[in-house]
Scaffold this motif. Structure first.
Motif, PDB file in Angstrom:
ATOM      1  N   LEU A 135       0.808  -1.217   0.000  1.00 52.86           N
ATOM      2  CA  LEU A 135       0.000   0.000   0.000  1.00 52.86           C
ATOM      3  C   LEU A 135       0.845   1.273   0.000  1.00 52.86           C
ATOM      4  CD1 LEU A 135      -2.789  -1.051   2.541  1.00 52.86           C
ATOM      5  CD2 LEU A 135      -2.962  -0.941   0.042  1.00 52.86           C
ATOM      6  N   LEU A 136       1.790   1.373   0.936  1.00 48.82           N
ATOM      7  CA  LEU A 136       2.542   2.624   1.063  1.00 48.82           C
ATOM      8  C   LEU A 136       3.520   2.828  -0.092  1.00 48.82           C
ATOM      9  CD1 LEU A 136       3.112   5.145   2.684  1.00 48.82           C
ATOM     10  CD2 LEU A 136       4.802   3.868   4.011  1.00 48.82           C
ATOM     11  N   ILE A 137       4.292   1.789  -0.440  1.00 45.19           N
ATOM     12  CA  ILE A 137       5.259   1.931  -1.533  1.00 45.19           C
ATOM     13  C   ILE A 137       4.556   2.298  -2.846  1.00 45.19           C
ATOM     14  CG2 ILE A 137       6.947   0.708  -2.958  1.00 45.19           C
ATOM     15  CD1 ILE A 137       7.790  -0.835  -0.496  1.00 45.19           C
ATOM     16  N   PRO A 138       3.482   1.605  -3.238  1.00 46.65           N
ATOM     17  CA  PRO A 138       2.784   2.032  -4.463  1.00 46.65           C
ATOM     18  C   PRO A 138       2.233   3.454  -4.371  1.00 46.65           C
ATOM     19  CG  PRO A 138       2.178  -0.215  -3.926  1.00 46.65           C
ATOM     20  CD  PRO A 138       2.961   0.309  -2.759  1.00 46.65           C
ATOM     21  N   TYR A 139       1.684   3.821  -3.195  1.00 48.72           N
ATOM     22  CA  TYR A 139       1.108   5.165  -3.096  1.00 48.72           C
ATOM     23  C   TYR A 139       2.159   6.248  -3.306  1.00 48.72           C
ATOM     24  CZ  TYR A 139      -0.869   9.439  -1.319  1.00 48.72           C
ATOM     25  OH  TYR A 139      -1.274  10.741  -1.211  1.00 48.72           O
ATOM     26  N   VAL A 140       3.292   6.122  -2.630  1.00 52.12           N
ATOM     27  CA  VAL A 140       4.340   7.141  -2.735  1.00 52.12           C
ATOM     28  C   VAL A 140       4.752   7.342  -4.190  1.00 52.12           C
ATOM     29  CG1 VAL A 140       6.757   7.621  -2.158  1.00 52.12           C
ATOM     30  CG2 VAL A 140       5.188   6.827  -0.389  1.00 52.12           C
ATOM     31  N   ASN A 141       4.769   6.266  -4.965  1.00 48.71           N
ATOM     32  CA  ASN A 141       5.192   6.348  -6.361  1.00 48.71           C
ATOM     33  C   ASN A 141       4.044   6.704  -7.306  1.00 48.71           C
ATOM     34  OD1 ASN A 141       8.187   5.288  -6.563  1.00 48.71           O
ATOM     35  ND2 ASN A 141       7.158   4.053  -5.014  1.00 48.71           N
TER      36      ASN A 141
ATOM     37  N   LEU B 117       3.055  -6.567  -5.529  1.00 48.57           N
ATOM     38  CA  LEU B 117       3.848  -5.338  -5.621  1.00 48.57           C
ATOM     39  C   LEU B 117       4.390  -5.149  -7.039  1.00 48.57           C
ATOM     40  CD1 LEU B 117       5.271  -2.895  -4.326  1.00 48.57           C
ATOM     41  CD2 LEU B 117       7.174  -4.410  -3.773  1.00 48.57           C
ATOM     42  N   LEU B 118       4.925  -6.220  -7.611  1.00 48.24           N
ATOM     43  CA  LEU B 118       5.553  -6.139  -8.929  1.00 48.24           C
ATOM     44  C   LEU B 118       4.580  -5.629  -9.991  1.00 48.24           C
ATOM     45  CD1 LEU B 118       8.018  -6.820 -10.745  1.00 48.24           C
ATOM     46  CD2 LEU B 118       7.035  -9.096 -11.019  1.00 48.24           C
ATOM     47  N   TRP B 119       3.399  -6.267 -10.087  1.00 46.88           N
ATOM     48  CA  TRP B 119       2.485  -5.907 -11.167  1.00 46.88           C
ATOM     49  C   TRP B 119       1.800  -4.573 -10.920  1.00 46.88           C
ATOM     50  CZ3 TRP B 119       2.373  -7.478 -15.927  1.00 46.88           C
ATOM     51  CH2 TRP B 119       2.943  -8.706 -16.250  1.00 46.88           C
ATOM     52  N   VAL B 120       1.540  -4.225  -9.669  1.00 48.31           N
ATOM     53  CA  VAL B 120       0.964  -2.899  -9.391  1.00 48.31           C
ATOM     54  C   VAL B 120       1.925  -1.805  -9.852  1.00 48.31           C
ATOM     55  CG1 VAL B 120       0.423  -1.287  -7.520  1.00 48.31           C
ATOM     56  CG2 VAL B 120      -0.588  -3.558  -7.516  1.00 48.31           C
ATOM     57  N   MET B 121       3.224  -1.973  -9.551  1.00 51.91           N
ATOM     58  CA  MET B 121       4.195  -0.951  -9.933  1.00 51.91           C
ATOM     59  C   MET B 121       4.403  -0.915 -11.446  1.00 51.91           C
ATOM     60  SD  MET B 121       4.788   0.565  -7.200  1.00 51.91           S
ATOM     61  CE  MET B 121       5.905   1.684  -8.018  1.00 51.91           C
ATOM     62  N   VAL B 122       4.406  -2.069 -12.084  1.00 46.91           N
ATOM     63  CA  VAL B 122       4.620  -2.107 -13.538  1.00 46.91           C
ATOM     64  C   VAL B 122       3.432  -1.473 -14.269  1.00 46.91           C
ATOM     65  CG1 VAL B 122       4.790  -3.654 -15.527  1.00 46.91           C
ATOM     66  CG2 VAL B 122       6.205  -4.047 -13.512  1.00 46.91           C
ATOM     67  N   VAL B 123       2.224  -1.826 -13.865  1.00 51.40           N
ATOM     68  CA  VAL B 123       1.035  -1.245 -14.497  1.00 51.40           C
ATOM     69  C   VAL B 123       0.967   0.253 -14.214  1.00 51.40           C
ATOM     70  CG1 VAL B 123      -1.490  -1.241 -14.502  1.00 51.40           C
ATOM     71  CG2 VAL B 123      -0.241  -3.411 -14.484  1.00 51.40           C
ATOM     72  N   GLY B 124       1.261   0.636 -12.970  1.00 53.03           N
ATOM     73  CA  GLY B 124       1.243   2.060 -12.629  1.00 53.03           C
ATOM     74  C   GLY B 124       2.277   2.851 -13.415  1.00 53.03           C
ATOM     75  N   ASN B 125       3.452   2.283 -13.594  1.00 56.98           N
ATOM     76  CA  ASN B 125       4.488   2.949 -14.388  1.00 56.98           C
ATOM     77  C   ASN B 125       4.049   3.087 -15.844  1.00 56.98           C
ATOM     78  OD1 ASN B 125       7.337   3.871 -14.890  1.00 56.98           O
ATOM     79  ND2 ASN B 125       7.326   2.040 -16.166  1.00 56.98           N
ATOM     80  N   PHE B 126       3.405   2.042 -16.374  1.00 55.43           N
ATOM     81  CA  PHE B 126       2.909   2.099 -17.751  1.00 55.43           C
ATOM     82  C   PHE B 126       1.830   3.172 -17.893  1.00 55.43           C
ATOM     83  CE2 PHE B 126       0.037   0.686 -21.152  1.00 55.43           C
ATOM     84  CZ  PHE B 126       0.941   0.625 -22.212  1.00 55.43           C
TER      85      PHE B 126
END
Length: 646
Positions: A437-443, A523-532
């Motif tokens: 939750l926190l790591i994805p939110y900050v990014n 974590l991996l897919w949330v960050m990858v999709v969010g980056n995309f």
């Protein structure tokens, strides 16, 4: 299996460890390696090695800590960490209002014009996170007081008078000391030694250059003695009575290390060198050279002036943590930090060297005055910086695999009963929430700025569905909508975690391996999709080397993490490995020799390929940047008080 049961702790402490390196400025150091200026190229490769060493070293330490510490020590560390997080949260929301208050009531009253320039902010100090480090110390001191009061270890009759008298006495002595210096005419001489303009004083107005001290120092000069004395008095009190339990000592070592190295190198380093030189000149009765050891000769003890100097603070954090691990019988963590640090250092310098070798194909800069070959134009236009960063990430992953592979057979196994004895269930929930939750939110919260302000594909303000037309106040900014939605998601997720800790949910796997796979992939897919999503609104074919390659890597990583490990995996653990002085000496000596050879080989390869030619693909507006020579970056483009910050 004992590591798999701790997977959430690996995620959280690993993220905290890797996070430190992200604050270090490195783009200009990369530019040095492209410059064609031999001293700057060698310096750039060494600088990249050190940045990579710190980044991977602290990442390795954070990742290894849950593998070595027992569950009680792990769980207890959450308490001081939470105090630091709370103070950081206050800083996050309070720094800007405090700066505005300062500008209105102090800056304006002193006759200065209010400015939106970042470097004119009251807390600007070498563009570093010094305020975060200072607030961490405040949080730790508050935790220590609270813990001693709650545990009835606070001696009221003794400590209350000392707590009051120490800062009072320190402030009084500081005021007397400053008054005496002014009375006897030493203040100006001391200021001349301690205050160093950050730039070439022969080409720029000294009044327009930044100095090696925070901006607000110039406005509180009459109170410097008192302020320093009060801080020293409080430090004496906490050094005398502080107990720093529950792992607070680790965070204290790191925060103090930040300030020790930061003050010793970029802040006071030039002053100490210059002061020592003047003392020697007086002692041996010779006239000191006005340019000897001056900032205009070498730019000070800074890694890449005029860029930020968080590298110095992070160096202190690393060595502070290393000292703690060696003192507290966590030598395995220190060993792992050094192994991963050496791998990361070679990896960062090596990634820059590999990039330079790759862009040499069809590079028109190799033959000055020639145009680019059309057959190489697409190759040269690729996003090579992304190639460098992803290559470095790959090496960091291999370095962590090596370091933890060595560690896995050299630390004892924690059985499940021992684990349960020191378990605090809420820490497990906190660690999982931190990771997913926190790591994805900050990014991902930064995506909104890109969508609204840069790409302009999302409205700045949106009304509440169905009822927003009835009242003007039923409309909110895009950031507010994002935050509200994320809060709802977080409340639901944390509630489910708490319920699962009491009554397991069928959706979640029961094995440590399954939980680890789920946590990693979430974590991996949330960050990858969010980056995309961030890149999609401005996507070009140059982004294929970044986002498309990342997606391909993510697919491969998904297959590896699901198909590679098995429930019945076995590890044979050595019973006689102790991480003695000899082991450290052999590892450090081997690491230094291998890394020295590696960096020297990279330097030779770059010089052999480019000679004195600027490689391109880096620099300032297409021009080479150097650390030394006739036109070093800090000398020709310093941070000026009247111009936009670079």
């Amino acid at each position: 299996e004992d590591w798999r049961r701790r997977v959430a702790y690996f995620g959280m402490f690993g993220a905290l460890g890797w996070g430190f390196g992200g604050s270090i400025s490195y783009m200009q150091v990369i530019s040095y390696t492209h410059s064609g200026h031999a001293p700057s190229q060698l310096y750039g490769l060494i600088g990249l090695f050190w940045i990579g060493f710190l980044w991977a070293g602290l990442g390795g330490a954070g990742t290894a800590f849950p593998a070595v510490a027992d569950r009680q020590r792990l769980s207890e560390l959450f308490k001081p960490l939470l105090w630091v997080f709370v103070v950081w949260t206050v800083l996050k929301f309070g720094e800007e209002p405090l700066a505005r208050y300062y500008e209105k009531h102090v800056w304006d009253s002193a006759g200065h014009a209010t400015s939106s320039l970042r470097q004119k902010g009251p807390f600007y100090w070498f563009d570093t996170d010094w305020l975060q480090a200072f607030c961490a110390l405040i949080g730790l001191c508050l935790f220590d007081l609270w813990e001693r009061i709650r545990g009835r270890r606070f001696r009221w009759l003794i400590e209350i008078p000392v707590f009051v008298l120490c800062p009072l006495a320190g402030g009084l002595l500081g005021w007397l000391g400053q008054t005496a210096l002014q009375e006897y005419g030493y203040s100006a001489s001391l200021a001349e030694i301690l205050v160093v303009p950050q730039g070439d004083t022969t080409h720029f107005d000294v009044a327009n250059l930044m100095t090696n001290w925070p901006q607000f120092f110039s406005d509180v000069v009459p109170y410097l003695g008192v302020s320093c004395g009060v801080l020293i008095g409080l430090a004496i009190y906490f050094a005398w009575f502080g107990q720093w339990r529950c792992g607070a000592s680790l965070l204290l070592h790191m925060a103090l290390g930040w300030f020790v190295v930061f003050l010793a190198l970029p802040v006071l380093g030039p002053s100490l060198i210059r002061g020592s030189y003047l003392c020697v000149a007086n002692l041996f009765a010779f006239t000191p050279s006005p340019t000897m050891f001056s900032l205009s000769n070498w730019g000070g003890l800074r890694l890449s002036p005029p860029r930020g100097d968080d590298w110095a603070g992070i160096t202190g954090v690393f060595f502070g943590a290393l000292i703690y691990f060696l003192r507290k019988d966590l030598r395995a963590v220190a060993y792992t930090a050094l192994v991963s640090g050496f791998a990361g250092g070679v990896g960062f310098a090596g990634a820059a060297c590999l990039k330079l070798m790759m862009v040499s194909a069809g590079n028109p800069n190799l033959v000055p005055g020639t145009e680019i070959d059309p057959s190489w134009a697409f190759w040269q236009s690729a996003n090579w910086h992304s190639f460098l960063e992803q290559s470095y990430g790959l090496v960091n992953g291999l370095g962590i695999a090596l370091a933890l592979g060595l560690l896995s057979v050299r630390v004892p196994f924690f059985d499940s009963e021992e684990e349960q004895a020191g378990t605090r269930p809420w820490t497990q929930v906190f660690a999982v929430a931190f990771v997913v939750l926190l790591i994805p939110y900050v990014n991902l919260a930064k995506n909104v700025v890109v969508w609204v302000s840069e790409a302009k594909v999302v409205p700045e303000v949106m009304r509440v569905p169905l009822v927003g037309g009835w009242s003007a106040w039923l409309q909110f900014s895009a950031s507010t909508w994002f935050n509200v939605t994320y809060i709802l998601l977080s409340v639901a997720a944390v509630s489910l975690m708490i319920i699962h800790s009491r009554r397991p949910l069928a959706l979640l796997p029961s094995s440590g391996l399954g939980r680890g796979q789920l946590l990693y992939l979430a974590l991996l897919w949330v960050m990858v999709v969010g980056n995309f999503e961030r890149a999609l609104v401005g996507f070009t074919e140059q982004r294929m080397l970044t986002e498309w390659v990342i997606v391909v890597n993510t697919v491969l990583a998904t297959l590896l993490v699901l198909l590679g490990p098995r429930e019945d995996d076995m590890t044979i653990i050595s019973d006689d490995y102790r991480y003695g002085v000899r082991d450290f000496a052999i590892m450090v000596a081997s690491g230094v020799l291998i890394c020295t050879w590696a960096v020297a080989s990279m330097f030779y390869a770059v010089r052999l390929t480019y000679g004195d030619s600027f490689a391109g693909h880096a620099g300032y507006q297409g021009q080479a940047q150097t650390r030394f020579g006739d036109t070093p970056e800090w000398k020709i483009r310093p941070i000026l008080k009247t111009e936009e910050h670079r």
